[in-house]
Design an enzyme around this catalytic site. Structure first.
Site, PDB file in Angstrom:
ATOM      1  N   SER A 254       0.836  -1.200   0.000  1.00  0.00           N
ATOM      2  CA  SER A 254       0.000   0.000   0.000  1.00  0.00           C
ATOM      3  C   SER A 254       0.872   1.251   0.000  1.00  0.00           C
ATOM      4  CB  SER A 254      -0.898   0.004   1.237  1.00  0.00           C
ATOM      5  OG  SER A 254      -0.133   0.336   2.378  1.00  0.00           O
ATOM      6  N   LYS A 255       0.216   2.392   0.035  1.00  0.00           N
ATOM      7  CA  LYS A 255       0.939   3.665  -0.011  1.00  0.00           C
ATOM      8  C   LYS A 255       1.981   3.794   1.093  1.00  0.00           C
ATOM      9  CE  LYS A 255      -2.752   3.867  -1.560  1.00  0.00           C
ATOM     10  NZ  LYS A 255      -3.834   3.240  -0.987  1.00  0.00           N
ATOM     11  N   ARG A 256       1.734   3.153   2.207  1.00  0.00           N
ATOM     12  CA  ARG A 256       2.677   3.231   3.320  1.00  0.00           C
ATOM     13  C   ARG A 256       4.054   2.704   2.932  1.00  0.00           C
ATOM     14  NH1 ARG A 256       2.003  -0.161   7.122  1.00  0.00           N
ATOM     15  NH2 ARG A 256       0.639  -1.479   5.962  1.00  0.00           N
ATOM     16  N   HIS A 257       4.090   1.854   1.929  1.00  0.00           N
ATOM     17  CA  HIS A 257       5.362   1.261   1.534  1.00  0.00           C
ATOM     18  C   HIS A 257       6.103   2.105   0.498  1.00  0.00           C
ATOM     19  CE1 HIS A 257       2.853  -2.297   2.777  1.00  0.00           C
ATOM     20  NE2 HIS A 257       3.855  -2.331   3.608  1.00  0.00           N
ATOM     21  N   GLY A 258       5.733   3.371   0.352  1.00  0.00           N
ATOM     22  CA  GLY A 258       6.387   4.189  -0.664  1.00  0.00           C
ATOM     23  C   GLY A 258       5.616   4.075  -1.960  1.00  0.00           C
TER      24      GLY A 258
END
Length: 492
Positions: A254-258
């Site tokens: 997800s976005k949290r992973h860059g």
RNA sequence: GGCGCAUUCGUCUAGCGGCCUAGGACACCUCCCUCUCAAGGAGGAGACCACCGGUUCGAAUCCGGUAUGCGCUACCA
């Protein structure tokens, strides 16, 4: 099976396409091209609330960027038009009505509030939350009454109360579900749009899709689809559920992973051919050693038999490496062309040298082996473009005995450079090596000092080539500035 | 909770009963090359094949169970 292979990528336009999602598209595309079949793009815009305006464009952009061309779909057209589910509402409605007439589906008048309360109650009692089939056998009079009150119903599918549904997944073998664990899913929503389940089954049948290659998360709903195919008298396609892609923390990417959107990778300076190669290896392999494959090789070798069943973690480090490999393979003039926009947009607003093809093509061979992305290329070569360098003066002293040694060396170098007949890499090296000895410095020390003065960095391409590209005037000017910077420093 | 799927170096993976004292790649470490950084070359470390049973002359490979992870469990896809 000698029918033509027809596969589809069926994204819903709810945002930027995700790398995991596009990997599914890639596998479908590779499978189609390998088998000389058709790759269809179908837009599943059946959730009015979640549909986003620019999403369709970014889906198509992502596919085009990666070179995944579709034979039928938006812009391409095709014999099974339209390819937007929102334009096929009448079809789903008539299918739903057909099921109702056959007693395979029914109207459900339950309010969202009732459903929610029901689920909460079930959870509290530690029961699996499931529709209680309240409307499954509603008397005709009751249906008429609710209708009269203006309650708009949804259409639900009659799941058999008993038995097992068994189907074959190409990757996982036989998969079987107890029908009693399935509930009566919604087919048609009250806004007249179909759910994924209805639309998907209907369109895959009507569009003569031969193989459904989709993400693993759909495996659990496949028995419902199989039951639907049965109820409609349709022949189900072949199913293969592909492994999903996880972030480094093993959670769904997800976005949290860059960066996760395909467009972000493009903006960060990854090459599409590297991206395709890398993504193809996330859940598929050719053999025990081959890693680098061109698009043509991938098409020639792709097969479902070699797709793995386990979720894969997206390894950015490996992508970086692979992108570097592809960068190095590029012909210099191609690299030059590709990197140009990154240089133009990557440099700040400060005054900079003109960015010309001629100039950049001199820089390209110096940086090509050193950058792993186009953006990195722009970062590594920024000092070629800025007129004024920004650095800590102390940096110049790294590896040098004292400030005065450095000052003296720089001044000596300045004068020698000014007097040098030919300003090219070879002449510079022939000048600097003996000069270092005269100054009592090790070549590395002297070169490092000069490097700092001329580039503002401690790590750059080879000094003399770099200086030759920068030109005599700029080098002299930068050495002057360095001398000034050092002079105001405390003697050491 | 229910159902389903999965489980080989940190990561991506090879392996589909004997060739495995488990192969390749990224990352990591050492050395070589070298003006820095890369690239390149040569090595190295790293997996008791989740665990426990079984089948078999023989199992990472087949079967069963357990554990763990993930997915689904919406009028989202």
């Amino acid at each position: 099976m000698n029918q033509t292979i027809r596969v589809r990528y069926a994204p819903s336009p709810t945002g930027l396409p995700h790398v995991g999602n596009i990997r599914t598209a890639l596998f479908n595309w590779l499978f189609a091209r390998h088998n000389k079949g058709k790759f269809i793009l179908r837009i599943e815009d059946t959730d009015v609330a979640r549909t986003q305006p620019g999403a369709l464009e970014s889906i198509m952009d992502s596919l085009r960027w990666l070179g995944l061309d579709w034979d039928e779909g938006p812009e391409a057209g095709g014999p099974y038009s339209p390819y937007f589910q929102s334009q096929r509402l009448g079809i789903y409605r008539s299918i739903a009505e057909k099921l109702i007439a056959a007693g395979q589906a029914y109207h459900c008048f339950c309010s969202p509030e009732r459903l929610q309360a029901m689920r909460e109650e079930q959870t509290k009692r530690k029961e699996p939350p499931r529709y209680d089939r309240h409307c499954r056998d509603l008397p005709a009079a009751e249906v008429a009454r609710l209708r009269g009150e203006g309650v708009v119903p949804v259409v639900r599918f009659n799941i058999p109360l008993e038995g097992r549904t068994v189907f074959k997944d190409l990757l996982r073998g036989e998969v079987s579900f107890e029908n009693s664990t399935l509930d009566d899913l919604v087919l048609l929503k009250s806004d007249g749009y179909p759910t994924y389940h209805l639309a998907n089954v209907t369109d895959d049948h009507l569009m003569e899709i031969s193989h459904v290659l989709r993400a693993d998360e759909w495996l659990s709903s496949t028995p419902r689809h199989v039951l639907l195919y049965d109820a409609l008298g349709f022949q189900p396609p072949v199913f293969a559920h592909l492994p999903i892609i996880l972030g480094p923390d093993r959670a769904k990417l997800s976005k949290r992973h860059g960066a996760t959107a395909v467009t972000e990778f493009k903006e960060q300076g990854y090459l599409p051919e590297a991206m395709v190669n890398f993504l193809s290896l996330l859940g598929w392999s050719l053999d025990e050693k081959t890693e680098l494959m061109s698009r043509e090789e991938l098409v020639a070798n792709f097969s479902l038999e070699r797709v793995s069943r386990t979720a894969a973690i997206f390894n950015l480090e490996k992508l970086n490496w692979m992108n570097g490999v592809y960068m190095r393979k590029l012909r210099p003039q191609d690299l030059c062309e590709k990197v140009m926009p990154f240089i133009e947009s990557g440099l700040g607003p400060e005054p900079k040298c003109p960015v010309s093809d001629e100039y950049v093509s001199q820089i390209t061979p110096l940086v090509q082996d050193r950058a792993r992305t186009l953006r990195e290329f722009a970062e590594f070569s920024d000092f070629f473009f800025y007129e004024d360098l920004k650095y800590e003066a102390g940096m110049l002293l790294k590896g040098v005995k004292s400030r005065d040694t450095a000052l003296h060396a720089l001044q000596t170098a300045r004068q020698a450079i000014a007097e040098l007949p030919r300003f090219d890499a070879t002449s510079l090296e022939c000048l600097f090596r003996p000069l270092a000895a005269e100054l009592g410095l090790k070549p590395g020390e002297f070169f490092g000092l000069t490097r700092g003065a001329v580039t503002g960095k401690t790590a750059t391409p080879p000094l003399f080539e770099t200086m030759a590209v920068l030109g005599r005037e700029r080098c002299l000017k930068r050495i002057d500035v360095a001398v000034k910077n050092l002079s105001v420093l405390k003697p050491s």
